[in-house]
Design a protein around this motif. Sequence first.
Motif, PDB file in Angstrom:
ATOM      1  N   ARG A   1      -9.915   2.823  -0.891  1.00  0.00           N
ATOM      2  CA  ARG A   1     -10.262   3.504   0.359  1.00  0.00           C
ATOM      3  C   ARG A   1      -9.924   4.983   0.292  1.00  0.00           C
ATOM      4  O   ARG A   1     -10.730   5.833   0.717  1.00  0.00           O
ATOM      5  CB  ARG A   1      -9.522   2.853   1.530  1.00  0.00           C
ATOM      6  CG  ARG A   1     -10.120   1.543   2.004  1.00  0.00           C
ATOM      7  CD  ARG A   1      -9.303   0.937   3.124  1.00  0.00           C
ATOM      8  NE  ARG A   1      -9.123   1.879   4.210  1.00  0.00           N
ATOM      9  CZ  ARG A   1      -8.301   1.672   5.230  1.00  0.00           C
ATOM     10  NH1 ARG A   1      -7.574   0.564   5.280  1.00  0.00           N
ATOM     11  NH2 ARG A   1      -8.188   2.563   6.187  1.00  0.00           N
ATOM     12  N   ASN A   2      -8.764   5.317  -0.220  1.00  0.00           N
ATOM     13  CA  ASN A   2      -8.420   6.731  -0.371  1.00  0.00           C
ATOM     14  C   ASN A   2      -9.336   7.424  -1.385  1.00  0.00           C
ATOM     15  O   ASN A   2      -9.670   8.600  -1.227  1.00  0.00           O
ATOM     16  CB  ASN A   2      -6.958   6.863  -0.799  1.00  0.00           C
ATOM     17  CG  ASN A   2      -5.996   6.324   0.249  1.00  0.00           C
ATOM     18  OD1 ASN A   2      -6.316   6.302   1.439  1.00  0.00           O
ATOM     19  ND2 ASN A   2      -4.831   5.886  -0.179  1.00  0.00           N
TER      20      ASN A   2
ATOM     21  N   ASP B   1     -11.826   4.062   9.292  1.00  0.00           N
ATOM     22  CA  ASP B   1     -12.414   5.110   8.469  1.00  0.00           C
ATOM     23  C   ASP B   1     -13.924   5.111   8.643  1.00  0.00           C
ATOM     24  O   ASP B   1     -14.531   4.145   9.110  1.00  0.00           O
ATOM     25  CB  ASP B   1     -12.053   4.901   6.996  1.00  0.00           C
ATOM     26  CG  ASP B   1     -10.553   5.014   6.766  1.00  0.00           C
ATOM     27  OD1 ASP B   1      -9.897   5.720   7.558  1.00  0.00           O
ATOM     28  OD2 ASP B   1     -10.049   4.397   5.812  1.00  0.00           O
TER      29      ASP B   1
ATOM     30  N   HIS C   1      -6.421  -0.372  -0.804  1.00  0.00           N
ATOM     31  CA  HIS C   1      -6.032   0.880  -0.158  1.00  0.00           C
ATOM     32  C   HIS C   1      -6.254   2.069  -1.101  1.00  0.00           C
ATOM     33  O   HIS C   1      -6.640   3.156  -0.657  1.00  0.00           O
ATOM     34  CB  HIS C   1      -4.569   0.818   0.275  1.00  0.00           C
ATOM     35  CG  HIS C   1      -4.309  -0.140   1.394  1.00  0.00           C
ATOM     36  ND1 HIS C   1      -4.066  -1.475   1.177  1.00  0.00           N
ATOM     37  CD2 HIS C   1      -4.267   0.037   2.734  1.00  0.00           C
ATOM     38  CE1 HIS C   1      -3.882  -2.087   2.334  1.00  0.00           C
ATOM     39  NE2 HIS C   1      -4.006  -1.196   3.296  1.00  0.00           N
ATOM     40  N   LEU C   2      -6.021   1.860  -2.398  1.00  0.00           N
ATOM     41  CA  LEU C   2      -6.300   2.918  -3.366  1.00  0.00           C
ATOM     42  C   LEU C   2      -7.799   3.234  -3.397  1.00  0.00           C
ATOM     43  O   LEU C   2      -8.197   4.408  -3.466  1.00  0.00           O
ATOM     44  CB  LEU C   2      -5.818   2.480  -4.752  1.00  0.00           C
ATOM     45  CG  LEU C   2      -6.061   3.455  -5.912  1.00  0.00           C
ATOM     46  CD1 LEU C   2      -5.229   4.715  -5.728  1.00  0.00           C
ATOM     47  CD2 LEU C   2      -5.714   2.795  -7.239  1.00  0.00           C
TER      48      LEU C   2
ATOM     49  N   ASP D   1       0.849  -1.183   0.000  1.00  0.00           N
ATOM     50  CA  ASP D   1       0.000   0.000   0.000  1.00  0.00           C
ATOM     51  C   ASP D   1       0.889   1.239   0.000  1.00  0.00           C
ATOM     52  O   ASP D   1       2.109   1.143   0.068  1.00  0.00           O
ATOM     53  CB  ASP D   1      -0.934   0.000   1.209  1.00  0.00           C
ATOM     54  CG  ASP D   1      -0.175  -0.085   2.518  1.00  0.00           C
ATOM     55  OD1 ASP D   1       1.046  -0.281   2.482  1.00  0.00           O
ATOM     56  OD2 ASP D   1      -0.807   0.060   3.582  1.00  0.00           O
TER      57      ASP D   1
ATOM     58  N   TYR E   1      -7.597  11.878 -10.640  1.00  0.00           N
ATOM     59  CA  TYR E   1      -6.987  11.206  -9.489  1.00  0.00           C
ATOM     60  C   TYR E   1      -6.479   9.816  -9.859  1.00  0.00           C
ATOM     61  O   TYR E   1      -5.376   9.417  -9.454  1.00  0.00           O
ATOM     62  CB  TYR E   1      -8.007  11.115  -8.353  1.00  0.00           C
ATOM     63  CG  TYR E   1      -7.508  10.375  -7.133  1.00  0.00           C
ATOM     64  CD1 TYR E   1      -6.733  11.010  -6.180  1.00  0.00           C
ATOM     65  CD2 TYR E   1      -7.818   9.029  -6.942  1.00  0.00           C
ATOM     66  CE1 TYR E   1      -6.271  10.330  -5.068  1.00  0.00           C
ATOM     67  CE2 TYR E   1      -7.366   8.343  -5.829  1.00  0.00           C
ATOM     68  CZ  TYR E   1      -6.591   9.004  -4.890  1.00  0.00           C
ATOM     69  OH  TYR E   1      -6.125   8.329  -3.797  1.00  0.00           O
TER      70      TYR E   1
ATOM     71  N   LYS F   1     -12.782   8.347   0.163  1.00  0.00           N
ATOM     72  CA  LYS F   1     -12.822   9.491   1.071  1.00  0.00           C
ATOM     73  C   LYS F   1     -13.194  10.782   0.347  1.00  0.00           C
ATOM     74  O   LYS F   1     -13.707  11.712   0.969  1.00  0.00           O
ATOM     75  CB  LYS F   1     -11.465   9.656   1.761  1.00  0.00           C
ATOM     76  CG  LYS F   1     -11.095   8.520   2.695  1.00  0.00           C
ATOM     77  CD  LYS F   1      -9.715   8.713   3.280  1.00  0.00           C
ATOM     78  CE  LYS F   1      -9.322   7.549   4.182  1.00  0.00           C
ATOM     79  NZ  LYS F   1      -7.951   7.714   4.736  1.00  0.00           N
ATOM     80  N   GLN F   2     -12.931  10.851  -0.946  1.00  0.00           N
ATOM     81  CA  GLN F   2     -13.224  12.054  -1.715  1.00  0.00           C
ATOM     82  C   GLN F   2     -14.509  11.927  -2.534  1.00  0.00           C
ATOM     83  O   GLN F   2     -15.209  12.917  -2.727  1.00  0.00           O
ATOM     84  CB  GLN F   2     -12.059  12.376  -2.656  1.00  0.00           C
ATOM     85  CG  GLN F   2     -10.725  12.536  -1.948  1.00  0.00           C
ATOM     86  CD  GLN F   2      -9.611  12.909  -2.900  1.00  0.00           C
ATOM     87  OE1 GLN F   2      -9.780  13.719  -3.807  1.00  0.00           O
ATOM     88  NE2 GLN F   2      -8.445  12.301  -2.708  1.00  0.00           N
TER      89      GLN F   2
END
Length: 701
Positions: free
Chosen positions: A287-288, A529, A284-285, A260, A331, A291-292
């Motif tokens: 999950r990030n 999270d 993990h990508l 990650d 992104y 968030k947006q």
Amino acid sequence: MVFKSKSEFMQATRDYTIQWGRNILFSKNDKVRVKAVCKSEDCPWVVYCACNKQDGSWQIKTLVDSHTCPRWRKNRAATQTWTLSKLVPKLRKHPTMKHREVYDWFVRKCNVYLNSTCITRALKAARKIVEGDEIAQYGLVWDYANELLTSNPGSTVQVSVIPMPESPPLFDRFYVCIDACNRGFKAGCRPLIGLDGAFLKTLHGGQILTACRQDANNHILVIAYAIVSVKNKDNWKWFLELLHNDLGDYRENKWCFISDMQKGLIPAVQEVFPRVHHRFCVWHLWRNFSKQWSSTELKDMVWECARSRTTVEFNRNMNRVKLINQKAWEYLDKWPKDAWTKAHFSELPKVDNICNNACESFNAKIKHDRGKSILTLAEEVRRIIMKSIVDNRKKLENYQGILPPVQQSRLEAMTALSSHWAPQWSGDEKEELYEVHGWPTNMVVDLGKHTCSWMPCMHAISAIQDKNDKRAEDYCHDWLKMEAYRKTYCFNVNPVKGQDLWEKTPHPAPVPPPFKAKPGRPTKKRRRDKEEQPTGSKTKMKRKYNPIRCMYCSEIGHNKRSCAKKKATEAEEHARQLQLQLALVAPAAEGAAPEATTVPAEPNPAPSPTQTPTVIDISQCDSIPPTQETQQEQLTARPSKLKVIKGKARLQSSPKPIKAAPVAVSAETIKGTSSAIAKKLADFMTFVPTPTFKPPRKTDK
């Protein structure tokens, strides 16, 4: 009854009285005699034990085993020393016992109720005895490293300390790479290494860094691990340099990595292994990304892009993301394509993993051990590795087959899908080029290049079946066969002696790193999270529920009853209804006749038997429809008398249709109802008579 020593007699007496729920007092206690009595004054229970001078044993001389006092659930004889003597053996067998489980065990086994503070202190002291002192184990790191090298020659164990001028050195880092894991990885595993770190739950904190791999049957095993103070670029670089020295040249062995995007990990990999194939964990990508952008459609598109197997399919999915949200596309587009999508993966590692599940599974396996002291944790990890090698070797010891069970089941699934494709040989000499027809498009298969990474796909299997010279298992890579699996586990981890038998080293004992105590209870769980669901028991409901959503405006945070938008809409509707009512009343008031003078009626004589009956006519034309002000006055005042027209009783013909104007409802209009209902109806209703409306008739009696 004879006892070896006085302490043995006192311990047996204490256990006996606690079991029966009685409080005792040792009234005499010296070198030659011990006497215990019940604390209740009227209770006759007593026991007297004296020392035998011939053999030094202790014998009971007097015992009155009868109590007249009541039973007590709480006993002051259950001290912390007694509690530890019972709890330590139990904790060695069940090291994961929790506070409530200890309380229930003492109630069930010893028939005593301990308070919460006593259990907490006893449990902490028992763990210190069973798992070792956390601070003292830092001073034994050099001895443990020497013992590990002695029992497993060829391994790499390195201890890093920070020298201090006028005090013992501070512990910094600790690295271990067992020789059996290193040689087994080189012998039969695919060259994909997973990197990850997990926090420690001890008093001084820290992180454990791991490098994991997968065998031919997708079993997980650790190559190397290290204990550091914090995850940063320096510690990751130090760990990767030692790993590089143990595994050899990464270009020659074609090592690849997956991890990650942890702090300092990506630049450390680029410095130690320049231009190496490095994959990112898509979970993990994702999950990030979540968030947006919380859109479910966008979040699902991330996985579709990652699972795309061709560049055309990947570009099509990325264009769909771009149409939905431009910033989300930017992104995803900024990350290297060969790091997170199957369409651009390198074929060298012969594996198409897009998630770092190997390291995540190992971190979950040592979840409880991460709360133990440093050497206890290192020994637990070593035992897990040793047990895994033995279990995996025995698991498929008598297995007959070319491929391991996991790979064989996956190949069978691909074979079932190959029935939807029709191969066509192109006519080349080696009979390797095929054109496979199917939906959504035709595919070209070259059986000589083995471009399906590590296992034939459904298109290649259809061509192999058409060629009919070899089995599909023969086209699989050697790293997926049982021969490679057996080579991986032909090495074993040697056992290590106990702590009391370790050889003392001349190195100065290091001390634990300094730490700053945080207020409150130490945390044992990681911060989750907001998108993650809380973990809980399978038999208990979770304490976190879905957020409240209004059924009127569909916003989160309130319900329909307290919705401000609903209240504003209702107020507007009420005002509109009032305006409509006034608009209906105004025309009727303007078109009404002027108010007539009221003539007092003569008193009616008493009706005689021969007198004709009186007809009462309620005329609407003689009454003026009240306005909103006069209506309120009429409701509060007594209504006027009805106008009575005397005449002969005759049947009236049906009235001619007359266009009636709307008339406001009042207590005079509606007869036969109670005053309360008439008042309520007069507030919000308007009476509009129909052309055939007949006023109510009422005869005098």
